[in-house]
Design a protein around this motif. Structure first.
Motif, short mmCIF file in Angstrom:
data_model
loop_
_atom_site.label_atom_id
_atom_site.label_comp_id
_atom_site.label_asym_id
_atom_site.label_seq_id
_atom_site.Cartn_x
_atom_site.Cartn_y
_atom_site.Cartn_z
N PRO A 45 -24.07 -45.45 -13.01
CA PRO A 45 -25.36 -44.75 -12.83
C PRO A 45 -26.45 -45.70 -12.36
N LEU A 46 -27.56 -45.13 -11.91
CA LEU A 46 -28.69 -45.93 -11.47
C LEU A 46 -29.21 -46.80 -12.61
N HIS A 47 -29.37 -46.18 -13.78
CA HIS A 47 -29.80 -46.94 -14.97
C HIS A 47 -28.55 -47.27 -15.78
N TRP A 48 -27.88 -48.34 -15.39
CA TRP A 48 -26.60 -48.67 -16.01
C TRP A 48 -26.76 -49.29 -17.40
N VAL A 49 -28.00 -49.66 -17.77
CA VAL A 49 -28.32 -49.91 -19.18
C VAL A 49 -28.99 -48.63 -19.66
N PRO A 50 -28.29 -47.80 -20.44
CA PRO A 50 -28.77 -46.45 -20.75
C PRO A 50 -30.18 -46.45 -21.35
N GLY A 51 -31.03 -45.61 -20.77
CA GLY A 51 -32.37 -45.43 -21.29
C GLY A 51 -33.30 -46.61 -21.10
N ASP A 52 -32.92 -47.57 -20.25
CA ASP A 52 -33.73 -48.78 -20.10
C ASP A 52 -33.82 -49.18 -18.63
N PRO A 53 -34.62 -48.46 -17.85
CA PRO A 53 -34.74 -48.81 -16.43
C PRO A 53 -35.32 -50.20 -16.20
N ALA A 54 -36.22 -50.65 -17.07
CA ALA A 54 -36.84 -51.97 -16.87
C ALA A 54 -35.79 -53.07 -16.93
N THR A 55 -34.93 -53.03 -17.95
CA THR A 55 -33.86 -54.03 -18.06
C THR A 55 -32.88 -53.89 -16.91
N THR A 56 -32.47 -52.65 -16.62
CA THR A 56 -31.54 -52.41 -15.52
C THR A 56 -32.05 -53.04 -14.23
N HIS A 57 -33.31 -52.78 -13.89
CA HIS A 57 -33.83 -53.24 -12.60
C HIS A 57 -34.14 -54.73 -12.60
N THR A 58 -34.46 -55.29 -13.75
CA THR A 58 -34.65 -56.74 -13.80
C THR A 58 -33.35 -57.45 -13.43
N ILE A 59 -32.24 -56.94 -13.92
CA ILE A 59 -30.95 -57.54 -13.58
C ILE A 59 -30.50 -57.12 -12.19
N ASN A 60 -30.85 -55.90 -11.77
CA ASN A 60 -30.47 -55.42 -10.44
C ASN A 60 -31.00 -56.29 -9.31
N VAL A 61 -32.07 -57.02 -9.56
CA VAL A 61 -32.61 -57.90 -8.52
C VAL A 61 -31.54 -58.87 -8.01
N LEU A 62 -30.59 -59.20 -8.88
CA LEU A 62 -29.50 -60.08 -8.46
C LEU A 62 -28.79 -59.54 -7.23
N HIS A 63 -28.61 -58.22 -7.15
CA HIS A 63 -27.88 -57.63 -6.03
C HIS A 63 -28.66 -57.75 -4.72
N LEU A 64 -29.96 -57.96 -4.82
CA LEU A 64 -30.79 -58.10 -3.62
C LEU A 64 -30.99 -59.56 -3.23
N LEU A 65 -31.07 -60.43 -4.23
CA LEU A 65 -31.30 -61.85 -3.96
C LEU A 65 -30.02 -62.59 -3.58
N LEU A 66 -28.94 -62.31 -4.28
CA LEU A 66 -27.77 -63.18 -4.19
C LEU A 66 -27.01 -63.12 -2.87
N PRO A 67 -26.84 -61.95 -2.25
CA PRO A 67 -26.08 -61.98 -0.99
C PRO A 67 -26.66 -62.94 0.04
N ALA A 68 -27.97 -62.85 0.29
CA ALA A 68 -28.59 -63.75 1.27
C ALA A 68 -28.60 -65.18 0.77
N GLY A 69 -28.91 -65.37 -0.52
CA GLY A 69 -28.97 -66.72 -1.07
C GLY A 69 -27.63 -67.43 -1.01
N GLU A 70 -26.58 -66.72 -1.35
CA GLU A 70 -25.27 -67.38 -1.38
C GLU A 70 -24.69 -67.57 0.02
N ARG A 71 -25.05 -66.71 0.95
CA ARG A 71 -24.69 -66.98 2.36
C ARG A 71 -25.38 -68.26 2.83
N TRP A 72 -26.62 -68.46 2.38
CA TRP A 72 -27.36 -69.68 2.73
C TRP A 72 -26.71 -70.90 2.09
#
Length: 318
Positions: A45-72
């Motif tokens: 689900p979008l909120h894979w930490v149930p009932g906690d969008p803030a925690t979910t999205h804090t960790i979700n940033v990894l999916h946006l940062l890491l692909p470009a960072g690790e290619r670099w």
């Protein structure tokens, strides 16, 4: 002490004083190999930490940062390979490159699921791509010292960033609060597989930095740049997720939510993150002195995603 740790710096900067050279823990070294992983995001689900969008999205940033960072990371390290004169370090760097390439792809594979759930990550990932490809990318510099200086700067930056990826890897391997809160098992397996490999190869970037340079002034300067960039990009990513989450009517990121997550154990603690700073800046510091390779290898041996198995979703009532 390994040959890598004994080497004098070979680039600009003052040599590390005798008695203050980083000392690796030999027993923490392990052979590195990329693992062909597979994850099924169809039921995450979008909120894979149930009932906690803030925690979910804090960790979700990894999916946006890491692909470009690790290619670099991979791009820079391919340029660094000709500078490596130590056979074991060269093997470690090649293993590191293989693992980071798969990390990048695995996190990239999460993004289509975010789009299916109504959250388009492209506006933010475009900014991250610019940061790594343009700001930290190759520059038109004359051959010789200027070109070598820019390569050494980026090698040192990667060593500083890898200090924090190992810190996060060690944290997520031990973050039992996420299990107790019912976090999606596939996402947890991705994070823990990745975290375990970050712990497994935690010394490679630092050893490469010591091998080609090792100047303490460069270590301090690039740590400051890396830490500042990570904080800046991460908070922008959390704000982006919270503001664009289609299920939230007034989504706002807050430092209070981050501190709360740290107290609950579903996010890294702010105090632990701050205490990691003097650790990295200690003159005798070596990454092998932190974390546990044995714990990382044990998780990798049983990881469903790293071994072609379907994670157990029985806790979800599947």
């Amino acid at each position: 002490m390994s040959n890598t740790a004994k080497r004098q710096p070979d680039g600009p900067g003052k040599p590390v004083k005798p008695g203050k050279r980083p000392v690796p823990v030999a027993s923490e070294h392990t052979e590195l190999r990329p693992r062909q992983v597979a994850f099924d995001w169809s039921r995450t689900p979008l909120h894979w930490v149930p009932g906690d969008p803030a925690t979910t999205h804090t960790i979700n940033v990894l999916h946006l940062l890491l692909p470009a960072g690790e290619r670099w990371f991979v791009h820079v390290y391919k340029q660094a390979l000709p500078l490596i004169r130590d056979a074991r370090l060269r093997e470690d760097v090649i293993g590191f490159i293989g693992q980071e390439a798969i990390h990048s792809q695995a996190h990239d594979d999460v993004l289509p699921q975010l789009r299916r759930l109504g959250l388009d990550p492209d506006p933010y990932t475009a900014q991250v791509d610019w940061f790594f490809e343009k700001l930290l990318g190759d520059r038109t510099l004359p051959p010789g010292r200027p070109r070598r200086w820019w390569l050494l700067e980026r090698i040192a930056l990667i060593a500083a960033i890898e200090h924090y990826t190992a810190f996060l890897g060690d944290w997520v391997l031990n973050a039992e609060a996420l299990d107790r809160k019912g976090a999606d098992p596939v996402m947890l397996d991705l994070l823990r597989w990745h975290g375990a490999e970050e712990v497994e190869h935690r010394s490679v970037a630092f050893d490469l930095f010591l091998h080609v340079d090792g100047a303490y002034s460069r270590r301090v300067r690039t740590w400051g740049l890396a830490f500042g960039a990570l904080v800046f990009l991460w908070q922008r990513g959390v704000r982006f997720f919270m503001e664009n989450d289609p299920t939230l009517t007034d989504g706002k990121a807050s430092f209070r939510a981050f501190l709360r997550g740290g107290r609950e154990g579903v996010l890294p603690g702010a105090g632990d993150m701050l205490r990691s700073i003097p650790t990295y800046l200690g003159r005798a510091y070596h990454p092998s002195q932190e974390c546990s390779t044995a714990q990382a290898v044990a998780y990798l041996a049983g990881s469903p995603g790293a071994n072609g198995r379907v994670p157990d979703r029985t806790s979800e009532g599947a």
